[in-house]
Design an enzyme around this catalytic site. Sequence first.
Site, PDB file in Angstrom:
ATOM      1  N   LYS A  29       0.814  -1.222   0.000  1.00  0.00           N
ATOM      2  CA  LYS A  29       0.000   0.000   0.000  1.00  0.00           C
ATOM      3  C   LYS A  29       0.838   1.259   0.000  1.00  0.00           C
ATOM      4  CE  LYS A  29      -4.106  -1.875   2.190  1.00  0.00           C
ATOM      5  NZ  LYS A  29      -5.162  -1.626   3.174  1.00  0.00           N
TER       6      LYS A  29
ATOM      7  N   HIS B 151     -15.469  -7.215   5.313  1.00  0.00           N
ATOM      8  CA  HIS B 151     -14.587  -7.125   4.151  1.00  0.00           C
ATOM      9  C   HIS B 151     -14.842  -8.198   3.103  1.00  0.00           C
ATOM     10  CE1 HIS B 151     -12.594  -3.932   6.174  1.00  0.00           C
ATOM     11  NE2 HIS B 151     -12.348  -4.691   7.210  1.00  0.00           N
TER      12      HIS B 151
ATOM     13  N   ARG C  69      -5.630  -8.020 -10.586  1.00  0.00           N
ATOM     14  CA  ARG C  69      -6.189  -9.294 -11.061  1.00  0.00           C
ATOM     15  C   ARG C  69      -7.561  -9.043 -11.675  1.00  0.00           C
ATOM     16  NH1 ARG C  69      -7.299  -8.843  -5.501  1.00  0.00           N
ATOM     17  NH2 ARG C  69      -9.547  -8.751  -5.126  1.00  0.00           N
TER      18      ARG C  69
HETATM   19  C1  MV4 Z   1     -10.333   3.032   4.829  1.00  0.00           C
HETATM   20  C2  MV4 Z   1     -11.588   3.270   5.429  1.00  0.00           C
HETATM   21  C3  MV4 Z   1     -11.808   4.487   5.999  1.00  0.00           C
HETATM   22  N1  MV4 Z   1     -10.837   5.420   6.007  1.00  0.00           N
HETATM   23  N2  MV4 Z   1      -9.406   4.000   4.855  1.00  0.00           N
HETATM   24  C4  MV4 Z   1     -11.113  -1.567   3.856  1.00  0.00           C
HETATM   25  C5  MV4 Z   1     -10.531  -2.403   2.804  1.00  0.00           C
HETATM   26  C6  MV4 Z   1      -9.285  -1.780   2.413  1.00  0.00           C
HETATM   27  N3  MV4 Z   1      -9.155  -1.833   0.992  1.00  0.00           N
HETATM   28  C7  MV4 Z   1      -9.372  -0.374   2.907  1.00  0.00           C
HETATM   29  N4  MV4 Z   1     -10.535  -0.286   3.710  1.00  0.00           N
HETATM   30  C8  MV4 Z   1     -10.933   0.863   4.265  1.00  0.00           C
HETATM   31  N5  MV4 Z   1     -10.035   1.871   4.258  1.00  0.00           N
HETATM   32  C9  MV4 Z   1      -9.671   5.162   5.448  1.00  0.00           C
HETATM   33  N6  MV4 Z   1      -8.730   6.095   5.494  1.00  0.00           N
HETATM   34  C10 MV4 Z   1     -12.530   2.259   5.408  1.00  0.00           C
HETATM   35  C11 MV4 Z   1     -12.204   1.050   4.860  1.00  0.00           C
HETATM   36  C12 MV4 Z   1     -13.237   0.079   4.949  1.00  0.00           C
HETATM   37  C13 MV4 Z   1     -13.906  -0.354   3.847  1.00  0.00           C
HETATM   38  C14 MV4 Z   1     -13.572   0.082   2.585  1.00  0.00           C
HETATM   39  C15 MV4 Z   1     -14.232  -0.348   1.491  1.00  0.00           C
HETATM   40  C16 MV4 Z   1     -15.256  -1.250   1.654  1.00  0.00           C
HETATM   41  C17 MV4 Z   1     -15.619  -1.726   2.879  1.00  0.00           C
HETATM   42  C18 MV4 Z   1     -14.945  -1.283   3.995  1.00  0.00           C
HETATM   43  C19 MV4 Z   1     -15.326  -1.756   5.232  1.00  0.00           C
HETATM   44  C20 MV4 Z   1     -14.662  -1.312   6.330  1.00  0.00           C
HETATM   45  C21 MV4 Z   1     -13.614  -0.406   6.180  1.00  0.00           C
END
Ligand code: MV4
Length: 494
Positions: free
Chosen positions: A115, A234, A291
């Site tokens: 990341k 997730h 992917r």
């Molecule tokens: C975040 C966020 C809120 N703020 N970053 C979850 C999966 C990963 N790809 C990154 N994720 C998140 N990053 C910040 N700065 C909330 C999530 C997140 C989330 C993101 C997309 C879809 C579902 C989610 C469920 C919980 C948290």
Amino acid sequence: MKKILVANRGEIALRIMRSAREMGINTVAVYSEADRNALHVRYADEAVCIGPAASSQSYLLGDKIIDACKLTGAEGVHPGYGFLSENAAFARQVKQAGLVLIGPSPEAMEIMGNKLSAKAAALKFNIPMVPGTDEAIKDIPLAQKRAVEIGFPILIKAAAGGGGKGMRIVEKAGDFIEQMNLAVSEATSAFGDGSVFIERYVSSPRHIEIQVIGDSHGNIVHLFERDCSVQRRHQKVVEEAPSSVLSPELREKMGRSAVDAARACNYTGAGTVEFILDENLDFFFLEMNTRLQVEHPVTEMITGIDLVKEQIRIARGEKLSFTQEDIEINGHAIEVRVYAEDPANNFLPDIGTLQTYKTPKGPGVRVDDGFEQGMEIPIYYDPMIAKLITHGKDRREAIERMIRAIDEYTITGIQTTLGFGKYVMQHPAFVSGDFDTHFVSKYFTPAALVNANEEEAMIAAIIAANFLKSRSNPAAPSNDVASSSSWKKNRTEY
Ligand code: MV4
């Protein structure tokens, strides 16, 4: 490329082989001992057993897969999703063996696989980022100062994590040091890399991802977005395209940022750029998945583009057969994932035999699956048994088709998440489009499903009573509950 090997199993292996076959390309399946009778093995022109059931002894063994290519003369490898699909070392191994990986370069996988390096690459293209640190945290008290500047709550993320793994929310400054220490040791044991960074926590986002595709001649286009906000821990449950919250202007802006992210790593093939969108419709880059994704069919349905065929053409060195201007959104598509899990019992994975397995059919319905009636769901792999996808002229028709298709889908012998999918389709928040990533935890309890079933039983009883009444007294007005709903198994037979 006259022959390709599919280094995967289940629905995605079949999905890939179907496109290959349409292109006149021969297919090779690999399988574990648990998958001897699997459909992907029967569908392929040739099949090679690569080891015992455990994926660590079969589907994850790059050497065995390359041996199978040599044995059968396959020139290309499609890794599908999961397993080796984002493994840069495997991508390199394939190349060194003189074979072609149907996917991006090992370098692109490496950049986007972390990341922090992904953010560093994206930063050069002015792609919007959540305020935070852009390097691994070395000095915790210094990071705490930065966190105070950013403002709480903040999110600690593991650089090597993905899909929500290794994340921690910190509510207040007093908790910061303790949470940081926990996050670092967790990341070290989970990923062998303790690098973590912090971001402002966006508390109620939508998850919007953009499909991109690039050829080896420097052409990169986007294929619009998928809204994957309905998730459970997730794990995506429902995905749709287009998103009901994007304006054409925002769609274009996010699309351009996604293409820039792909350009930042010289991306080739099909990829997905993940963003979160906050309440003010500001979007932020999260990561890039290198992917073909599980939910790619919704993009195929709205664009008419076969993503697997495009991946194969790109791997053969061909130019993209379309430009950005050629691609349009046609209607609306929704995907519901069907898992062998019991929604009434905390989504506990269920195992067993598909005693009855009948898939829905008819206009606008697509089922991507890998099972047949009488088959057993193996315990060794992902519990997803099928993807049910519907397409309609607009969102409303796609939802109505999804409800109809769920009602037609008959699965007995194991518990599935189909009823849960129907619950989502009928929920006012989903129907109105006013929801975020907390949809499931906000609105779903097992009792909700029981209530929905009871309501169905109640309506069935009312209809049955009415039917009897109207038979004994043909002049009696009929209650039209039945015609206004699509409840399952309450049909009236004449
Ligand atoms: C975040 C966020 C809120 N703020 N970053 C979850 C999966 C990963 N790809 C990154 N994720 C998140 N990053 C910040 N700065 C909330 C999530 C997140 C989330 C993101 C997309 C879809 C579902 C989610 C469920 C919980 C948290």
